[in-house]
Write a protein that holds these residues in place. Structure first.
Motif, PDB file in Angstrom:
ATOM      1  N   TYR A   1       0.841  -1.200   0.000  1.00  0.00           N
ATOM      2  CA  TYR A   1       0.000   0.000   0.000  1.00  0.00           C
ATOM      3  C   TYR A   1       0.880   1.255   0.000  1.00  0.00           C
ATOM      4  O   TYR A   1       0.665   2.185  -0.789  1.00  0.00           O
ATOM      5  N   ALA A   2       1.898   1.258   0.866  1.00  0.00           N
ATOM      6  CA  ALA A   2       2.791   2.419   0.946  1.00  0.00           C
ATOM      7  C   ALA A   2       3.485   2.644  -0.401  1.00  0.00           C
ATOM      8  O   ALA A   2       3.554   3.765  -0.902  1.00  0.00           O
ATOM      9  N   TRP A   3       3.983   1.562  -1.005  1.00  0.00           N
ATOM     10  CA  TRP A   3       4.661   1.701  -2.296  1.00  0.00           C
ATOM     11  C   TRP A   3       3.701   2.181  -3.373  1.00  0.00           C
ATOM     12  O   TRP A   3       4.048   3.001  -4.219  1.00  0.00           O
ATOM     13  N   GLN A   4       2.491   1.670  -3.346  1.00  0.00           N
ATOM     14  CA  GLN A   4       1.566   2.062  -4.407  1.00  0.00           C
ATOM     15  C   GLN A   4       1.189   3.543  -4.281  1.00  0.00           C
ATOM     16  O   GLN A   4       1.144   4.269  -5.267  1.00  0.00           O
ATOM     17  N   ARG A   5       0.944   3.983  -3.033  1.00  0.00           N
ATOM     18  CA  ARG A   5       0.588   5.392  -2.858  1.00  0.00           C
ATOM     19  C   ARG A   5       1.784   6.292  -3.169  1.00  0.00           C
ATOM     20  O   ARG A   5       1.639   7.350  -3.778  1.00  0.00           O
ATOM     21  N   ALA A   6       2.975   5.876  -2.735  1.00  0.00           N
ATOM     22  CA  ALA A   6       4.153   6.713  -2.954  1.00  0.00           C
ATOM     23  C   ALA A   6       4.443   6.853  -4.447  1.00  0.00           C
ATOM     24  O   ALA A   6       4.693   7.958  -4.943  1.00  0.00           O
ATOM     25  N   THR A   7       4.356   5.739  -5.188  1.00  0.00           N
ATOM     26  CA  THR A   7       4.641   5.838  -6.623  1.00  0.00           C
ATOM     27  C   THR A   7       3.548   6.637  -7.327  1.00  0.00           C
ATOM     28  O   THR A   7       3.834   7.357  -8.286  1.00  0.00           O
ATOM     29  N   ALA A   8       2.322   6.548  -6.830  1.00  0.00           N
ATOM     30  CA  ALA A   8       1.250   7.345  -7.436  1.00  0.00           C
ATOM     31  C   ALA A   8       1.528   8.829  -7.240  1.00  0.00           C
ATOM     32  O   ALA A   8       1.397   9.638  -8.165  1.00  0.00           O
TER      33      ALA A   8
ATOM     34  N   HIS B   1      -6.051  -2.557   3.798  1.00  0.00           N
ATOM     35  CA  HIS B   1      -5.535  -1.929   2.583  1.00  0.00           C
ATOM     36  C   HIS B   1      -6.120  -2.507   1.312  1.00  0.00           C
ATOM     37  O   HIS B   1      -5.892  -1.978   0.229  1.00  0.00           O
ATOM     38  N   SER B   2      -6.878  -3.585   1.433  1.00  0.00           N
ATOM     39  CA  SER B   2      -7.531  -4.133   0.245  1.00  0.00           C
ATOM     40  C   SER B   2      -8.874  -3.465  -0.034  1.00  0.00           C
ATOM     41  O   SER B   2      -9.475  -3.699  -1.071  1.00  0.00           O
ATOM     42  N   CYS B   3      -9.352  -2.660   0.904  1.00  0.00           N
ATOM     43  CA  CYS B   3     -10.644  -1.978   0.707  1.00  0.00           C
ATOM     44  C   CYS B   3     -10.514  -0.965  -0.416  1.00  0.00           C
ATOM     45  O   CYS B   3      -9.567  -0.193  -0.462  1.00  0.00           O
ATOM     46  N   HIS B   4     -11.481  -0.973  -1.324  1.00  0.00           N
ATOM     47  CA  HIS B   4     -11.460  -0.046  -2.457  1.00  0.00           C
ATOM     48  C   HIS B   4     -12.226   1.251  -2.182  1.00  0.00           C
ATOM     49  O   HIS B   4     -12.448   2.034  -3.104  1.00  0.00           O
TER      50      HIS B   4
ATOM     51  N   THR C   1     -16.416   2.551   5.853  1.00  0.00           N
ATOM     52  CA  THR C   1     -15.390   3.086   4.952  1.00  0.00           C
ATOM     53  C   THR C   1     -14.492   4.078   5.693  1.00  0.00           C
ATOM     54  O   THR C   1     -13.270   4.063   5.545  1.00  0.00           O
ATOM     55  N   ARG C   2     -15.127   4.925   6.509  1.00  0.00           N
ATOM     56  CA  ARG C   2     -14.339   5.914   7.258  1.00  0.00           C
ATOM     57  C   ARG C   2     -13.458   5.223   8.297  1.00  0.00           C
ATOM     58  O   ARG C   2     -12.297   5.584   8.484  1.00  0.00           O
ATOM     59  N   SER C   3     -14.014   4.217   8.950  1.00  0.00           N
ATOM     60  CA  SER C   3     -13.216   3.483   9.943  1.00  0.00           C
ATOM     61  C   SER C   3     -12.019   2.822   9.273  1.00  0.00           C
ATOM     62  O   SER C   3     -10.909   2.824   9.813  1.00  0.00           O
ATOM     63  N   ILE C   4     -12.257   2.245   8.097  1.00  0.00           N
ATOM     64  CA  ILE C   4     -11.176   1.553   7.386  1.00  0.00           C
ATOM     65  C   ILE C   4     -10.120   2.565   6.942  1.00  0.00           C
ATOM     66  O   ILE C   4      -8.916   2.299   7.032  1.00  0.00           O
ATOM     67  N   ALA C   5     -10.568   3.741   6.514  1.00  0.00           N
ATOM     68  CA  ALA C   5      -9.603   4.786   6.143  1.00  0.00           C
ATOM     69  C   ALA C   5      -8.752   5.148   7.354  1.00  0.00           C
ATOM     70  O   ALA C   5      -7.541   5.382   7.237  1.00  0.00           O
ATOM     71  N   GLY C   6      -9.368   5.176   8.523  1.00  0.00           N
ATOM     72  CA  GLY C   6      -8.624   5.448   9.756  1.00  0.00           C
ATOM     73  C   GLY C   6      -7.570   4.383  10.008  1.00  0.00           C
ATOM     74  O   GLY C   6      -6.426   4.683  10.359  1.00  0.00           O
ATOM     75  N   LEU C   7      -7.965   3.122   9.807  1.00  0.00           N
ATOM     76  CA  LEU C   7      -7.002   2.024   9.994  1.00  0.00           C
ATOM     77  C   LEU C   7      -5.859   2.126   8.995  1.00  0.00           C
ATOM     78  O   LEU C   7      -4.702   1.871   9.328  1.00  0.00           O
ATOM     79  N   LYS C   8      -6.181   2.489   7.756  1.00  0.00           N
ATOM     80  CA  LYS C   8      -5.131   2.632   6.732  1.00  0.00           C
ATOM     81  C   LYS C   8      -4.128   3.696   7.158  1.00  0.00           C
ATOM     82  O   LYS C   8      -2.914   3.494   7.094  1.00  0.00           O
ATOM     83  N   ARG C   9      -4.643   4.835   7.603  1.00  0.00           N
ATOM     84  CA  ARG C   9      -3.757   5.930   8.028  1.00  0.00           C
ATOM     85  C   ARG C   9      -2.888   5.496   9.196  1.00  0.00           C
ATOM     86  O   ARG C   9      -1.678   5.679   9.206  1.00  0.00           O
ATOM     87  N   LYS C  10      -3.542   4.906  10.179  1.00  0.00           N
ATOM     88  CA  LYS C  10      -2.845   4.546  11.418  1.00  0.00           C
ATOM     89  C   LYS C  10      -1.760   3.498  11.141  1.00  0.00           C
ATOM     90  O   LYS C  10      -0.645   3.599  11.649  1.00  0.00           O
ATOM     91  N   SER C  11      -2.096   2.504  10.327  1.00  0.00           N
ATOM     92  CA  SER C  11      -1.107   1.452  10.089  1.00  0.00           C
ATOM     93  C   SER C  11      -0.007   1.945   9.160  1.00  0.00           C
ATOM     94  O   SER C  11       1.147   1.544   9.293  1.00  0.00           O
ATOM     95  N   LEU C  12      -0.351   2.828   8.238  1.00  0.00           N
ATOM     96  CA  LEU C  12       0.695   3.386   7.363  1.00  0.00           C
ATOM     97  C   LEU C  12       1.698   4.171   8.206  1.00  0.00           C
ATOM     98  O   LEU C  12       2.917   4.035   8.039  1.00  0.00           O
ATOM     99  N   ALA C  13       1.169   4.988   9.133  1.00  0.00           N
ATOM    100  CA  ALA C  13       2.062   5.771   9.991  1.00  0.00           C
ATOM    101  C   ALA C  13       2.958   4.840  10.807  1.00  0.00           C
ATOM    102  O   ALA C  13       4.167   5.058  10.915  1.00  0.00           O
TER     103      ALA C  13
END
Ligand code: SF4
Ligand code: SF4
Ligand code: FES
Lengths: 109, 240
Positions: free
Chosen positions: A6-13, B200-203, B219-231
């Motif tokens: 996910y990080a790579w895909q967003r970064a390359t985008a 991260h598989s959620c579209h 969707t909003r909760s999942i976006a929160g998880l994406k942000r938190k785990s990315l950080a």
């Protein structure tokens, strides 16, 4: 997709967004100015800037597209994950080789 | 209003078929009332699930005219097209029999997403005061009222396409716990939701949000998880 992909895909985008814009502007400029192939090559041959620009572009595209194709294969085909991972890596490598070959053809003196 | 409804109910297992019934139309009638009428008066062998009948328990969800709904709170007048109702078991789940879907995978993924509270204290500790106004508690409260009905799960294309995908309700639940300051399991939880086929598989299609009968926004909760785990990943705290 896991968090690393996910990080790579967003970064390359994010990287590709400005590169695509510049790429389009260059195409419009070259077409508008009616440059011939020889005139274009005269500008690109030996240019470190264009070599870097399109080198980075090709790298970003290869990574981004491979991750995207992997997701599509997971969601749309019954293939096992291992096969999909292998195919996606291969796909990225093919894109990188084809792209870098093209970059080399226009920037190498 | 016509005085009978034409009702098609799914009968049998995955190789079953629709069977038609004529059910008296009433002024005020839910889809669950219609199904119950068939079982009480026309065919006692009809299998389906319900408990509370007031939108609390989450056990009555079915596909109604192609769309997942909580049947006890769905009025026939709102959904019957020309006096016709077609009712099937929830999608994206195996059929047990008739209108009862097998929710084992749904709840299995709940566990996989670490949707279980992990206490950080024991009963001997004093009760921790929680301020409802903190941003974390607000985020948890916005997602907490899930009744586990499975409507979002049945409506999510990613669930349909990737059978390992954790699912909207499961990730929504994980997000409430990620925001619960009393929970001690968030390191493992963040790992669990950011593996392959996790958040991260959620579209971000938002079907889950559109269909959730209690108006939650997975969707909003999942976006929160994406942000938190990315950080966490960028800080090196998460190793996929
Ligand atoms: S937003 Fe994500 S979880 Fe919700 S329906 Fe779309 S893919 Fe599924
Ligand atoms: S999030 Fe909404 S639709 Fe999904 S299980 Fe919970 S209550 Fe049902
Ligand atoms: S029967 Fe409990 S929510 Fe419908």
């Amino acid at each position: 997709m896991n968090v690393a992909l996910y990080a790579w895909q967003r970064a390359t985008a994010a990287l590709m967004a400005p590169l695509v814009l510049v790429h389009l502007v260059v195409i419009f400029y070259a077409m508008g100015a009616g440059l011939s192939a020889a005139q274009m090559l005269a500008r690109t041959r030996g240019s470190i800037a264009w070599g870097l620009f399109y080198g980075v572009f090709v790298a970003a595209v290869s990574v981004h597209a491979a991750i995207g194709v992997r997701t599509i294969l997971i969601e749309w085909t019954p293939l096992p994950r291992r096969a999909i991972d292998g195919f996606a890596i291969l796909f990225g490598l093919v894109l990188a080789v084809l792209g870098l070959r093209a970059v080399a053809a226009v920037v190498l003196p | 209003m016509a005085d009978t409804l034409q009702v098609s109910l799914w009968r049998g297992g995955s190789d079953g078929r629709y069977v038609d019934y004529a059910v008296p139309a009433r002024e005020s009638q839910t889809v669950l009332d219609v199904v119950t009428y068939v079982q009480r008066h026309l065919d006692a062998t009809l299998s389906y699930r319900f408990a509370c009948r007031v939108g609390m328990c989450g056990s009555c969800a079915m596909q109604v005219n192609g769309r997942a709904r909580w049947t006890c709170r769905t009025h026939v007048s709102k959904v019957a097209e020309g006096g016709k109702l077609t009712v099937a078991p929830l999608e994206n789940m195996p059929v047990i029999k008739d209108l009862a879907a097998d929710m084992r995978e749904f709840f299995g993924k709940w566990q996989r997403a670490k949707g279980r509270f992990a206490p950080s204290k024991t009963r001997n500790d004093p009760v921790e005061p929680i301020d409802p106004a903190t941003p974390q508690r607000r985020a948890a409260d916005a997602a907490i009222e899930c009744i586990n009905c499975g409507v979002c799960y049945a409506s999510c294309d990613t669930v349909k396409w990737d059978k390992d995908y954790l699912g909207p309700a499961q990730l929504n639940r994980a997000w409430t716990l990620v925001n619960d300051v009393r929970d001690a399991g968030n390191r493992e939880r963040l790992v669990a939701v950011s593996e392959g086929s996790g958040c991260h598989s959620c579209h971000s299609h938002q079907s889950c949000q559109e269909f959730c009968p209690v108006g939650l926004n997975p969707t909003r909760s999942i976006a929160g998880l994406k942000r938190k785990s990315l950080a966490a990943y960028l800080k090196g705290e998460l190793k996929p």
